[in-house]
Design an enzyme around this catalytic site. Structure first.
Site, PDB file in Angstrom:
ATOM      1  NE  ARG A 167      -4.523 -19.560  13.072  1.00 24.45           N
ATOM      2  CZ  ARG A 167      -3.558 -19.571  14.017  1.00 24.45           C
ATOM      3  NH1 ARG A 167      -2.485 -18.803  13.875  1.00 24.45           N
ATOM      4  NH2 ARG A 167      -3.677 -20.323  15.076  1.00 24.45           N
ATOM      5  CE1 TYR A 205     -20.461  -7.861  -3.692  1.00 26.21           C
ATOM      6  CE2 TYR A 205     -19.702  -7.885  -1.420  1.00 26.21           C
ATOM      7  CZ  TYR A 205     -20.387  -8.478  -2.455  1.00 26.21           C
ATOM      8  OH  TYR A 205     -20.989  -9.688  -2.260  1.00 26.21           O
ATOM      9  CG  ASP A 249     -13.324  -4.926  -5.474  1.00 28.63           C
ATOM     10  OD1 ASP A 249     -12.998  -5.769  -6.343  1.00 28.63           O
ATOM     11  OD2 ASP A 249     -14.289  -5.079  -4.707  1.00 28.63           O
ATOM     12  CE  LYS A 263     -18.416 -12.718  -6.452  1.00 31.60           C
ATOM     13  NZ  LYS A 263     -18.316 -11.359  -5.944  1.00 31.60           N
TER      14      LYS A 263
HETATM   15  C1  LIG Z   1     -18.287 -10.648  -4.663  1.00 33.00           C
HETATM   16  C2  LIG Z   1     -17.555  -9.375  -4.530  1.00 33.00           C
HETATM   17  C3  LIG Z   1     -16.906  -9.030  -3.331  1.00 33.00           C
HETATM   18  C4  LIG Z   1     -16.977  -9.893  -2.093  1.00 33.00           C
HETATM   19  O1  LIG Z   1     -16.332 -11.096  -2.256  1.00 33.00           O
HETATM   20  P1  LIG Z   1     -16.775 -12.488  -1.541  1.00 33.00           P
HETATM   21  O2  LIG Z   1     -15.838 -13.481  -2.119  1.00 33.00           O
HETATM   22  O3  LIG Z   1     -18.210 -12.729  -1.904  1.00 33.00           O
HETATM   23  O4  LIG Z   1     -16.603 -12.283  -0.079  1.00 33.00           O
HETATM   24  C5  LIG Z   1     -16.199  -7.851  -3.314  1.00 33.00           C
HETATM   25  N1  LIG Z   1     -16.131  -7.024  -4.392  1.00 33.00           N
HETATM   26  C6  LIG Z   1     -16.774  -7.319  -5.537  1.00 33.00           C
HETATM   27  C7  LIG Z   1     -16.668  -6.385  -6.689  1.00 33.00           C
HETATM   28  C8  LIG Z   1     -17.495  -8.495  -5.649  1.00 33.00           C
HETATM   29  O5  LIG Z   1     -18.139  -8.773  -6.792  1.00 33.00           O
END
Ligand SMILES: *Cc1c(COP(=O)(O)O)cnc(C)c1O
Length: 389
Positions: free
Chosen positions: A56, A108, A180, A205
């Site tokens: 972990r 988001y 982000d 992504k």
């Molecule tokens: C997809 C996404 C998230 C969340 O991420 P997950 O891996 O789906 O939990 C946060 N910010 C942005 C800009 C995203 O596209």
């Protein structure tokens, strides 16, 4: 603690993408980091181990990914999480009841849901503001503000935040700036170099890029912040498994090859859409008609493959979405394959309709994630799909 190796900080991004955090495996010299499928590590004697106690806290595959992404972001410490949302949830454990957070109103949708439906019951308070205007951020700061949280470019409206200005405001108030960086990826934007304190990604992504895992990454420079994050990571345990870590690591090694193609396809498709529909209906930071195009050029080195288009009504949106054949109708983004989606009923369904309307996430808005296919084929697909509008 996962500090980047000093010799990983070579100047060229492409070399970092392939080598940072990677060392030949010690048993056989395997060039590829193995998937360390283990929950625990054998210790030599009480208090004597090889730096690993229980998975972990630390796993060598995960560590290779953490070092790699940290180096790509120009940061010293990386922490991998089980999802982008797992990253945000763990970052928020740096704060305590009574703290106030200034958030971009277009963060988001899942972040809005986490804060509005869960974390506000733990005594944290949030102000949701338009972070396109630094003065609006400054006006929202309170004596108990500990964090400014922005997403740039934002999903799905491609709104930008001036990161240098936001860092300045946060620091003047002894608060941290969290960014982000999912949409731009470190290939096009490195917020830590512009003054941010913490960046996070949905690794799901562009970093992974192949739509085959869910993950998150947090990168910081500050040692004491890193120590607290490592503590939270181990204490709360929102960690990725080794196989997901390995898939993400396989992805980051080609980030510098994929991003220029996403960008080239994005530019060409945005230009085509603007000509076809009128530039006021196409939202892409790379278009000179984008109201923040100059800022985009000053803090990003490319614009990527994300484009939003306003079609006016849900019926028209639906017609276009279902006529696409190469662009698949699906949530998510940043993979090699092109996707198309309807934010109001998909990624932003958790945001109530009134708030969505106020933000500009209309029923007629569609979002394209341009993949790395042949752009002629993508344009032919769109030509067919947009025939009806
Ligand atoms: C997809 C996404 C998230 C969340 O991420 P997950 O891996 O789906 O939990 C946060 N910010 C942005 C800009 C995203 O596209």
């Amino acid at each position: 603690m996962t500090r980047v190796y000093d010799d990983d900080l070579v100047p060229a991004f492409a070399t970092r993408a392939i080598h940072a955090g990677q060392r030949p495996e010690p048993l056989a010299g395997a060039i590829m980091t193995p998937v360390y499928l283990t929950s625990t590590y054998v210790q030599d004697a009480l208090g004597h181990n090889k730096g690993y106690e229980y998975a972990r806290g630390k796993n060598p595959t995960r560590e290779a990914l953490e070092r790699n992404v940290a180096a790509l972001e120009g940061g010293r410490h990386g922490f991998a999480f089980s999802s982008g949302m797992g990253s945000v949830d763990s970052i928020m454990k740096l704060f305590r009841a009574g703290d106030h957070i200034v958030c971009g109103e277009n963060l988001y949708g899942g972040v809005f849901r986490l804060f509005d439906k869960l974390l506000q019951h733990f005594g944290l308070s949030f102000s949701w503001v338009d972070t396109r205007d630094p003065q609006v951020i400054a006006d929202a700061m309170q004596p108990n503000t500990r964090l400014v949280f922005v997403e740039t470019p934002s999903n799905p409206l491609m709104r930008l935040c001036d990161l240098r200005a936001a860092a300045d405001i946060a620091h003047r108030h002894d608060a941290l700036l969290l960014v982000d960086n999912t949409f731009a990826s470190p290939f096009f934007q490195r917020p830590l170099e512009l003054g941010a304190d913490i960046i996070y990604h949905s690794t799901t992504k562009y970093l992974n890029g192949h739509s085959d895992m869910i993950g998150g990454m947090v990168v910081v420079n500050d040692d004491s912040l890193a120590e607290r994050l490592q503590f939270i990571l181990n204490a709360a345990g929102a960690v990725p498994g080794p196989f997901d870590s390995w898939l993400a690591l396989r992805g980051t090694k080609t980030l510098h090859l994929r991003m220029p193609r996403h960008d080239a396809n994005g530019r060409q498709i945005a230009g085509w859409l603007a000509e076809r529909l009128g530039e006021e209906r196409v939202i892409y930071p790379g278009l000179p008609s984008h109201p923040q195009h100059a800022l985009a050029k000053s803090q990003m080195s490319g614009f990527g493959g994300m484009i939003s288009v306003e079609l006016g009504t849900k019926e028209k949106a639906n017609e276009v979405l279902t006529r696409c054949r190469l662009f698949s109708l699906a949530e998510s983004l940043g993979g090699v394959e092109s996707l198309i989606s309807h934010p109001a009923s998909m990624t932003h369904a958790s945001v109530d309709p009134e708030r969505r309307a106020r933000l500009g996430i209309t029923e007629g808005l569609i979002r394209l994630s341009c993949g790395v296919e042949d752009v002629g084929d993508l344009l032919a697909d769109l030509e067919h799909a947009f025939h009806v509008v």
